[in-house]
Scaffold this motif. Sequence first.
Motif, short mmCIF file in Angstrom:
data_model
loop_
_atom_site.label_atom_id
_atom_site.label_comp_id
_atom_site.label_asym_id
_atom_site.label_seq_id
_atom_site.Cartn_x
_atom_site.Cartn_y
_atom_site.Cartn_z
N HIS A 158 0.79 -1.22 0.33
CA HIS A 158 0.17 -0.13 -0.19
C HIS A 158 0.92 0.92 0.23
CE1 HIS A 158 -3.38 1.91 0.88
NE2 HIS A 158 -3.21 3.26 1.34
N PRO A 159 1.16 1.70 -2.00
CA PRO A 159 2.51 2.95 -1.30
C PRO A 159 1.66 4.06 -0.55
CG PRO A 159 2.34 1.62 -2.85
CD PRO A 159 1.28 0.70 -2.34
N GLN A 160 2.71 4.76 0.28
CA GLN A 160 1.59 6.41 0.91
C GLN A 160 2.72 7.12 1.18
OE1 GLN A 160 0.48 4.17 4.57
NE2 GLN A 160 -1.44 4.97 3.82
N ARG A 161 2.22 7.97 0.58
CA ARG A 161 3.59 8.86 0.60
C ARG A 161 2.82 10.45 1.47
NH1 ARG A 161 5.71 5.87 -0.26
NH2 ARG A 161 7.59 5.39 -2.08
N MET A 162 3.79 10.95 2.76
CA MET A 162 2.89 11.65 3.37
C MET A 162 3.31 13.19 3.80
SD MET A 162 2.56 11.37 7.70
CE MET A 162 3.58 11.53 8.00
N ILE A 163 2.41 14.07 3.87
CA ILE A 163 3.21 15.81 4.12
C ILE A 163 2.76 16.27 5.52
CG2 ILE A 163 1.76 16.70 2.66
CD1 ILE A 163 4.12 19.11 2.90
N ARG A 164 3.35 16.45 6.65
CA ARG A 164 2.69 16.76 7.17
C ARG A 164 3.50 18.22 7.97
NH1 ARG A 164 1.94 17.58 13.71
NH2 ARG A 164 1.17 16.47 14.58
N THR A 165 2.36 19.23 8.42
CA THR A 165 2.90 20.50 9.24
C THR A 165 2.17 20.44 10.44
OG1 THR A 165 0.79 21.84 8.68
CG2 THR A 165 2.55 21.36 6.72
N PRO A 166 1.90 21.89 11.18
CA PRO A 166 1.94 21.73 13.11
C PRO A 166 0.67 21.86 12.72
CG PRO A 166 4.11 23.41 12.64
CD PRO A 166 3.85 22.63 10.94
N ALA A 167 -0.11 22.33 11.94
CA ALA A 167 -1.60 22.48 11.60
C ALA A 167 -2.53 21.80 10.54
CB ALA A 167 -1.94 23.51 11.09
N ARG A 168 -1.59 21.07 9.64
CA ARG A 168 -2.63 19.80 8.83
C ARG A 168 -1.68 18.86 8.69
NH1 ARG A 168 -5.19 23.02 9.66
NH2 ARG A 168 -6.78 24.11 8.51
N LYS A 169 -2.07 17.07 7.78
CA LYS A 169 -1.31 16.61 7.64
C LYS A 169 -2.61 16.39 6.38
CE LYS A 169 -0.37 12.85 10.07
NZ LYS A 169 -0.68 11.83 11.23
N PHE A 170 -1.64 15.46 4.98
CA PHE A 170 -1.97 15.25 3.68
C PHE A 170 -0.83 13.98 3.67
CE2 PHE A 170 -1.73 14.77 -0.59
CZ PHE A 170 -3.02 14.78 -1.17
N VAL A 171 -2.26 12.59 3.04
CA VAL A 171 -1.97 11.30 2.64
C VAL A 171 -2.15 10.89 1.63
CG1 VAL A 171 -1.60 8.68 3.87
CG2 VAL A 171 -1.59 10.67 5.37
N TRP A 172 -1.31 10.63 0.74
CA TRP A 172 -1.16 10.63 -0.79
C TRP A 172 -1.80 8.74 -0.50
CZ3 TRP A 172 1.67 9.04 -5.08
CH2 TRP A 172 1.49 8.51 -5.94
N ASN A 173 -2.63 7.68 -0.37
CA ASN A 173 -2.43 6.21 -0.88
C ASN A 173 -2.19 6.43 -2.52
OD1 ASN A 173 -2.73 5.84 2.38
ND2 ASN A 173 -4.53 7.35 1.81
N ALA A 174 -1.47 5.79 -2.73
CA ALA A 174 -1.79 6.02 -3.92
C ALA A 174 -2.73 4.73 -5.01
CB ALA A 174 -0.12 5.43 -4.90
N GLY A 175 -3.26 3.74 -4.47
CA GLY A 175 -3.87 3.29 -4.75
C GLY A 175 -5.11 2.97 -3.88
N ASP A 176 -5.47 4.58 -3.21
CA ASP A 176 -6.75 4.53 -2.76
C ASP A 176 -7.33 6.07 -2.67
OD1 ASP A 176 -9.35 4.15 -1.18
OD2 ASP A 176 -8.34 2.48 -0.23
N ILE A 177 -8.16 6.28 -1.69
CA ILE A 177 -9.17 7.49 -1.44
C ILE A 177 -7.42 8.62 -0.44
CG2 ILE A 177 -11.04 7.39 -2.09
CD1 ILE A 177 -11.57 7.00 1.30
N SER A 178 -7.02 9.83 -0.86
CA SER A 178 -5.98 10.76 0.29
C SER A 178 -7.01 10.48 1.34
CB SER A 178 -6.40 11.64 -0.80
OG SER A 178 -5.49 11.19 -1.98
N GLU A 179 -5.90 11.38 2.09
CA GLU A 179 -6.44 11.54 3.48
C GLU A 179 -6.13 13.34 3.54
OE1 GLU A 179 -5.89 8.46 6.86
OE2 GLU A 179 -4.57 7.89 5.01
N LEU A 180 -6.49 13.90 4.47
CA LEU A 180 -6.32 14.61 5.13
C LEU A 180 -7.06 15.61 6.29
CD1 LEU A 180 -5.41 18.05 4.32
CD2 LEU A 180 -7.57 18.77 3.63
#
Length: 232
Positions: A158-180
């Motif tokens: 399940h390839p995932q890539r993430m960026i996290r700041t103090p206020a937000r987190k965005f997760v790109w799931n290459a084979g599924d929906i993203s998360e914010l």
Amino acid sequence: ETFAGKPACQKLMAHYWGTWGAPWDFWRRYLAAYLGYCALIDAQIGRLRVALERAGEWENTLFIYSADHGDMMGRHQLTDKGPYMYDDIYRIPLIARGPGMARGGNDDIVYLHDLYDTALAASGAPPDPKSDGRSLAGAGGPPREAVFGEFDCQILTHPQRMIRTPARKFVWNAGDISELYDLERDPDEMTNRAQDPAYAGDKRILAERLLEHLRRTSDPLARILEAVRHGL
């Protein structure tokens, strides 16, 4: 946690571990074992400190306590680590004290590989020009605005890539929906805001910053994110 609006693999992993709908008696034993391990480690650290104090070296010692990852510990009906980028796994313990370390904690976002640069600085060794970490001792420059994470496989691919700041987190799931996640209003990361129009601007900015990072690190998934980012 119902996993509504979350990637499908999270509920699959709860079924895999047998934690989906597990009763409190199960988690009580699980948590007790975890607390037992914590007490054991704490006792051993205490022995080490006593030995250093007796040797007169405690004040000359850089002491760092950390871990390689966290554990879900029942949060989101999950256990262990896996294809889920919640803070329970990625925001790990970090205590550092000794020469050059400021007393008191802070909320700066740091990487584990910063500990390498910290050890070099504390020992008086010159910085490693090949390192992209920064020392936590002394003046390490302004706090990072964001950190990045990646995951590819543990039980489920399940390839995932993430960026996290103090206020937000965005997760790109290459084979599924993203998360914010809005970490200010929703620190427990219960509600996925990736499809919320009110957060569309945040998602676009974070996806672009994540793509820049993937390009900079020659991540093979950069071309895929570039192709799909406008349709996330």
